[in-house]
Write an enzyme that holds these catalytic residues in place. Structure first.
Site, PDB file in Angstrom:
ATOM      1  N   THR A   8       0.859  -1.189   0.000  1.00 52.98           N
ATOM      2  CA  THR A   8       0.000   0.000   0.000  1.00 52.98           C
ATOM      3  C   THR A   8       0.885   1.226   0.000  1.00 52.98           C
ATOM      4  OG1 THR A   8      -1.821   1.117   1.165  1.00 52.98           O
ATOM      5  CG2 THR A   8      -0.107   0.174   2.535  1.00 52.98           C
ATOM      6  N   ASN A   9       0.315   2.362  -0.373  1.00 51.76           N
ATOM      7  CA  ASN A   9       0.981   3.642  -0.174  1.00 51.76           C
ATOM      8  C   ASN A   9       0.106   4.545   0.690  1.00 51.76           C
ATOM      9  OD1 ASN A   9       3.524   3.454  -1.458  1.00 51.76           O
ATOM     10  ND2 ASN A   9       2.512   3.565  -3.452  1.00 51.76           N
ATOM     11  N   ASN A  10      -0.908   3.942   1.323  1.00 54.95           N
ATOM     12  CA  ASN A  10      -1.823   4.697   2.167  1.00 54.95           C
ATOM     13  C   ASN A  10      -1.151   4.960   3.524  1.00 54.95           C
ATOM     14  OD1 ASN A  10      -3.821   5.137   4.203  1.00 54.95           O
ATOM     15  ND2 ASN A  10      -5.383   4.445   2.760  1.00 54.95           N
ATOM     16  N   LYS A  13      -2.948   3.728   6.699  1.00 56.57           N
ATOM     17  CA  LYS A  13      -2.861   2.276   6.923  1.00 56.57           C
ATOM     18  C   LYS A  13      -1.478   1.885   7.435  1.00 56.57           C
ATOM     19  CE  LYS A  13      -6.133   0.486   3.480  1.00 56.57           C
ATOM     20  NZ  LYS A  13      -6.254  -0.415   2.323  1.00 56.57           N
ATOM     21  N   ASP A  69      -7.382  -6.224   1.750  1.00 58.41           N
ATOM     22  CA  ASP A  69      -8.543  -5.785   0.966  1.00 58.41           C
ATOM     23  C   ASP A  69      -9.741  -5.780   1.904  1.00 58.41           C
ATOM     24  OD1 ASP A  69      -9.501  -4.779  -1.463  1.00 58.41           O
ATOM     25  OD2 ASP A  69     -10.389  -6.692  -2.011  1.00 58.41           O
ATOM     26  N   GLY A 151     -14.858   7.194   3.717  1.00 57.43           N
ATOM     27  CA  GLY A 151     -15.662   6.145   3.067  1.00 57.43           C
ATOM     28  C   GLY A 151     -17.060   6.035   3.651  1.00 57.43           C
ATOM     29  N   TYR A 152     -17.402   4.834   4.090  1.00 60.70           N
ATOM     30  CA  TYR A 152     -18.746   4.563   4.599  1.00 60.70           C
ATOM     31  C   TYR A 152     -18.878   4.856   6.099  1.00 60.70           C
ATOM     32  CZ  TYR A 152     -19.354   2.025   0.164  1.00 60.70           C
ATOM     33  OH  TYR A 152     -19.431   1.675  -1.162  1.00 60.70           O
ATOM     34  N   ASP A 153     -17.877   5.449   6.722  1.00 56.35           N
ATOM     35  CA  ASP A 153     -17.934   5.702   8.172  1.00 56.35           C
ATOM     36  C   ASP A 153     -19.198   6.441   8.616  1.00 56.35           C
ATOM     37  OD1 ASP A 153     -15.656   4.322   8.797  1.00 56.35           O
ATOM     38  OD2 ASP A 153     -14.367   6.089   8.985  1.00 56.35           O
ATOM     39  N   LYS A 173     -12.950   3.832  17.038  1.00 52.69           N
ATOM     40  CA  LYS A 173     -13.010   2.967  15.848  1.00 52.69           C
ATOM     41  C   LYS A 173     -11.864   1.960  15.856  1.00 52.69           C
ATOM     42  CE  LYS A 173     -12.818   3.029  10.821  1.00 52.69           C
ATOM     43  NZ  LYS A 173     -12.648   3.800   9.594  1.00 52.69           N
TER      44      LYS A 173
HETATM   45  P1  IMP Z   1      -9.576  -0.915   0.832  1.00 59.97           P
HETATM   46  O1  IMP Z   1      -9.542  -2.338   0.389  1.00 59.97           O
HETATM   47  O2  IMP Z   1      -8.960  -0.700   2.184  1.00 59.97           O
HETATM   48  O3  IMP Z   1      -9.088   0.051  -0.194  1.00 59.97           O
HETATM   49  O4  IMP Z   1     -11.117  -0.558   1.070  1.00 59.97           O
HETATM   50  C1  IMP Z   1     -12.044  -0.603   0.005  1.00 59.97           C
HETATM   51  C2  IMP Z   1     -13.127   0.425   0.235  1.00 59.97           C
HETATM   52  O5  IMP Z   1     -13.879   0.061   1.409  1.00 59.97           O
HETATM   53  C3  IMP Z   1     -12.638   1.846   0.523  1.00 59.97           C
HETATM   54  O6  IMP Z   1     -12.459   2.557  -0.653  1.00 59.97           O
HETATM   55  C4  IMP Z   1     -13.774   2.424   1.340  1.00 59.97           C
HETATM   56  O7  IMP Z   1     -14.794   2.866   0.496  1.00 59.97           O
HETATM   57  C5  IMP Z   1     -14.286   1.229   2.098  1.00 59.97           C
HETATM   58  N1  IMP Z   1     -13.709   1.150   3.445  1.00 59.97           N
HETATM   59  C6  IMP Z   1     -12.656   0.363   3.819  1.00 59.97           C
HETATM   60  N2  IMP Z   1     -12.392   0.539   5.113  1.00 59.97           N
HETATM   61  C7  IMP Z   1     -13.289   1.439   5.565  1.00 59.97           C
HETATM   62  C8  IMP Z   1     -13.502   2.036   6.851  1.00 59.97           C
HETATM   63  O8  IMP Z   1     -12.808   1.771   7.842  1.00 59.97           O
HETATM   64  N3  IMP Z   1     -14.516   2.918   6.921  1.00 59.97           N
HETATM   65  C9  IMP Z   1     -15.298   3.249   5.866  1.00 59.97           C
HETATM   66  N4  IMP Z   1     -15.127   2.737   4.652  1.00 59.97           N
HETATM   67  C10 IMP Z   1     -14.133   1.839   4.501  1.00 59.97           C
END
Ligand code: IMP
Length: 196
Positions: A8-10, A13, A69, A151-153, A173
């Site tokens: 990842t580059n996040n 994370k 993921d 995101g969906y938080d 969280k």
């Molecule tokens: P990723 O696999 O971590 O990139 O997550 C995929 C997608 O899930 C993200 O783009 C967000 O839309 C959603 N998502 C992942 N983790 C969270 C979270 O902790 N809160 C809210 N949305 C999340």
């Protein structure tokens, strides 16, 4: 000190996993190893996508690595958006506002608002593949609430609380989240084999 690449580059994370794994392990990002590829996530499961990313790093860079993921699995939608969580509203782009609007609309007539966030981490170490999972159960709120997180938080209320992740904030969280739980499962495994 043992080194792992986290595919990842996040920055958020990376910081989270470094905190959970402690200081016995060095965690490098994709850019730290000069990997600037956009690794395609073409599998139809979270496990498949985590493995694609970890195998990409393993086969190109030959370093111990792991990848994650995450999906939001909504019971009344048969587990959707699931593997499509990031691109639920538009298949070609990540639009968090549109994603939550689409989800609230899909659940407008539904009584069952049960959902879970699920994170899968795929680890490749010494050529062996291992999968770890973290889950947080909860409900989809009737409308968006709160300003923190991403995101969906604003629409996810974790079990045991009456507020959304976006209202609860990061500290709370992190004690229950899918990603924290998957990271803890990884940390326990690494500790059990004497690597953390
Ligand atoms: P990723 O696999 O971590 O990139 O997550 C995929 C997608 O899930 C993200 O783009 C967000 O839309 C959603 N998502 C992942 N983790 C969270 C979270 O902790 N809160 C809210 N949305 C999340």
């Amino acid at each position: 000190m043992k080194r792992f690449v986290f595919a990842t580059n996040n920055a958020h994370k990376l910081e989270e996993i470094r905190r959970i794994l402690g200081d016995k392990i060095e965690i490098l990002s994709l850019s730290d190893i000069g990997c600037h590829s956009d690794i395609p996530e073409t599998a139809d499961t979270l496990e498949g996508n985590a493995l694609i990313k970890a195998r990409f790093v393993d086969s190109h860079y030959h370093v111990p690595c792991f990848a994650d993921d995450t999906g939001l699995e909504v019971e009344a939608l048969g587990g959707l958006p699931g593997v499509h969580t990031a691109r639920y509203a538009y298949p070609d782009r990540h639009d968090p506002e549109a994603n939550t609007a689409k989800l609230l609309n899909a659940l407008k007539e539904k009584d069952n608002r049960r959902a879970r966030f699920r994170t899968v981490i795929a680890l490749i170490d010494n050529g062996e593949e291992h999968l770890f999972e973290g889950v947080v159960n909860g409900l989809i709120a009737p409308e968006k609430r709160g300003t923190q997180g991403f995101g969906y938080d604003p629409v996810f209320i974790p079990e045991g609380f009456d507020k959304t992740f976006a209202e609860l904030g990061e500290d709370i969280k992190n004690t229950v989240s899918h990603r924290a739980r998957a990271s803890e499962a990884l940390a326990l495994y690494l500790a059990s084999i004497g690597e953390a």
